[in-house]
Design an enzyme around this catalytic site. Structure first.
Site, PDB file in Angstrom:
ATOM      1  N   ASP A 126      23.357  43.185  27.482  1.00 38.44           N
ATOM      2  CA  ASP A 126      23.185  42.331  28.667  1.00 38.44           C
ATOM      3  C   ASP A 126      21.770  41.767  28.673  1.00 38.44           C
ATOM      4  OD1 ASP A 126      23.364  41.499  31.619  1.00 38.44           O
ATOM      5  OD2 ASP A 126      25.259  42.537  31.354  1.00 38.44           O
ATOM      6  N   HIS A 132      20.507  41.355  36.087  1.00 37.20           N
ATOM      7  CA  HIS A 132      21.925  41.428  35.757  1.00 37.20           C
ATOM      8  C   HIS A 132      22.255  42.707  34.990  1.00 37.20           C
ATOM      9  CE1 HIS A 132      25.805  40.303  33.922  1.00 37.20           C
ATOM     10  NE2 HIS A 132      25.927  39.427  34.909  1.00 37.20           N
ATOM     11  N   ASN A 164      34.519  34.567  34.646  1.00 35.74           N
ATOM     12  CA  ASN A 164      34.487  34.130  36.047  1.00 35.74           C
ATOM     13  C   ASN A 164      34.708  32.628  36.199  1.00 35.74           C
ATOM     14  OD1 ASN A 164      33.670  36.816  36.946  1.00 35.74           O
ATOM     15  ND2 ASN A 164      31.681  36.319  36.040  1.00 35.74           N
ATOM     16  N   SER A 194      31.643  40.677  35.646  1.00 33.15           N
ATOM     17  CA  SER A 194      30.524  41.356  34.989  1.00 33.15           C
ATOM     18  C   SER A 194      30.264  42.720  35.603  1.00 33.15           C
ATOM     19  CB  SER A 194      29.251  40.512  35.090  1.00 33.15           C
ATOM     20  OG  SER A 194      29.356  39.331  34.333  1.00 33.15           O
TER      21      SER A 194
END
Length: 432
Positions: free
Chosen positions: A76, A110, A211, A278
């Site tokens: 990530d 994130h 998404n 996520s």
């Protein structure tokens, strides 16, 4: 007294040397975020229990497994190892953007949020914690952007080559589970080969399903690596159990997990609320880690089957983006699959529309309304007949002429008559 001075001198020198070693390390850790072009702000500390923790209730499974001894790689934006709930949970990792160690730095929160959903430890006064609090996080840094940042956003982002390198590095660093919340929307041969490498090394791969749902306007774009064989693709639901609007629909969705308005950690300190697949993916990665800690000899393929087979029924079927259902960590750890290939529980479908039954219901409703009006009409007729039956004899007597009541005779007043007075006359002889 003088003999103690050398000892004191050595102690003082040792302290100074230790301080000299610690200060540069601390300064280096503080200076590390300088590589971020647009760092995000930390959030406020969350003191309430998030809905996804109430839904999944991870404390039920902790007597059996907390994820101890399992390494989960988070590919990530990096993971901030300085967050109070992630201290001693995060290794140095690897920065695949620069090809150097240092995945424990996060510019946009994130990756820190994803890692915290998996492994954030419990802390007094904080409502949020991870699902597998004793897991070790291996951060692999591949991006400096949030998933929703557009092309004009600053910072480097993942490419196929970087992504493939990150997956291979996670495997080589001993990861038992790899969480992939970064999505590519094009097939990449390097990434596919890296996925095969991880599968051959018996690593559980969990990926976000994307998404970019199109609301039926056109098919959703295919997300990678969720669409590759051997990867568990994860869709997202809200607190009501419904698929969140942006969660994609397709055969690559194998299971669903909470991903709407979930609470997770931010960089440095505090928490924030996040939406998207996520943040649903780490719920499944944590579940895989709990299983691998409880049953170390279980293969990655068997772990994936266990997760899908023990999912709770969802509001819709797989074609609507729910996969096998909603992940259940407790069932995944405590239920054993002993008889052949496990069969996933059928989801709860939406109530089917039956045109014939609807037509029958409408006819019965019409008949009911007609019966009501006919009943009212008959009641009115009955009242009218009863009234006529009462008035008919009188009408005949009066020959249907209007009559007035007769005037009663006047009442004469009673006159009291005088009482008669009787006199008794004595006997006497009449005169001649």
């Amino acid at each position: 007294m003088f003999r103690d001075r050398p000892v004191a001198t050595f102690v003082l020198l040792g302290t100074l040397m230790a301080t000299a070693l610690v200060i540069p390390a601390a300064a280096q850790a503080a200076a590390a975020p300088a590589i971020c072009t647009n760092p995000s702000d930390p959030g406020e500390v969350n003191t309430e229990t998030p809905w996804h923790q109430r839904w999944l209730a991870p404390q039920r499974v902790w007597p059996f497994s907390t994820g101890a001894g399992v390494r989960v790689a988070v590919v990530d934006s990096g993971t901030d190892s300085s967050h109070p709930q992630l201290t001693d949970r995060v290794t140095t990792g690897f920065d695949a953007l620069r090809g150097t160690p240092g995945g424990d730095v996060d510019c946009v929160s994130h990756g820190t949020a994803v890692a915290s959903i998996i492994a954030a430890r419990r802390q007094d006064g904080v409502g949020f914690h991870g699902l597998a609090p004793d897991v070790t996080i291996v951060p692999i840094r591949v991006s400096e952007r949030n998933a929703n940042d557009g092309p004009g956003a600053g910072g480097d982002t993942v490419t196929g080559a970087v992504f493939a390198q990150a997956i291979r590095r996670a495997v080589d660093d001993g990861a038992d589970v790899i969480n992939l919340s970064v999505t590519l929307y094009y097939p990449d041969q390097d990434v596919e080969q890296a996925v095969r490498y991880a599968v051959e090394k018996d690593v559980v791969l969990v990926a976000a399903a994307g998404n970019q749902h199109q609301d039926g306007a056109r098919p959703d774009p295919v997300p990678y690596p969720a669409a590759y064989d051997g990867v568990i693709g994860v869709g997202a639901i809200d607190q009501y159990g419904a698929r969140i609007r942006q969660s994609q629909i397709g055969p690559y969705v194998d299971i669903s997990a909470p991903g709407g308005a979930v609470v997770a950690a931010t960089r440095l300190v505090g928490h924030n609320t996040y939406d998207g697949t996520s943040f649903a993916a780490p719920m499944v990665s944590a579940t895989a880690a709990l299983i691998r800690a409880a049953e170390p000899n279980l293969s990655a393929r068997a772990v994936a089957k266990r997760i899908l087979a023990t999912a709770d029924p969802a509001r819709g079927d797989a074609a609507r983006g729910y996969g096998s259902g909603v992940v259940n960590p407790y069932r995944a750890v405590t239920e054993r699959l002993a008889n052949g290939t496990p069969v996933a529980q059928p989801p709860l479908p939406d109530r089917p529309y039956d045109a014939a039954a609807q037509a029958r219901a409408e006819r019965w409703a019409l008949f009911g309304r007609l019966a009501l009006w006919i009943g009212l009409a008959l009641a009115a007729v009955a009242v009218a007949v009863a009234a006529l039956a009462a008035l008919l004899p009188r009408g005949r007597r009066t020959r249907w002429r209007p009559t007035r009541p007769s005037t009663p005779p006047p009442i004469e007043p009673e006159i009291d008559e005088p009482e008669e007075i009787f006199f008794r006359v004595p006997n006497s002889t009449p005169r001649g």
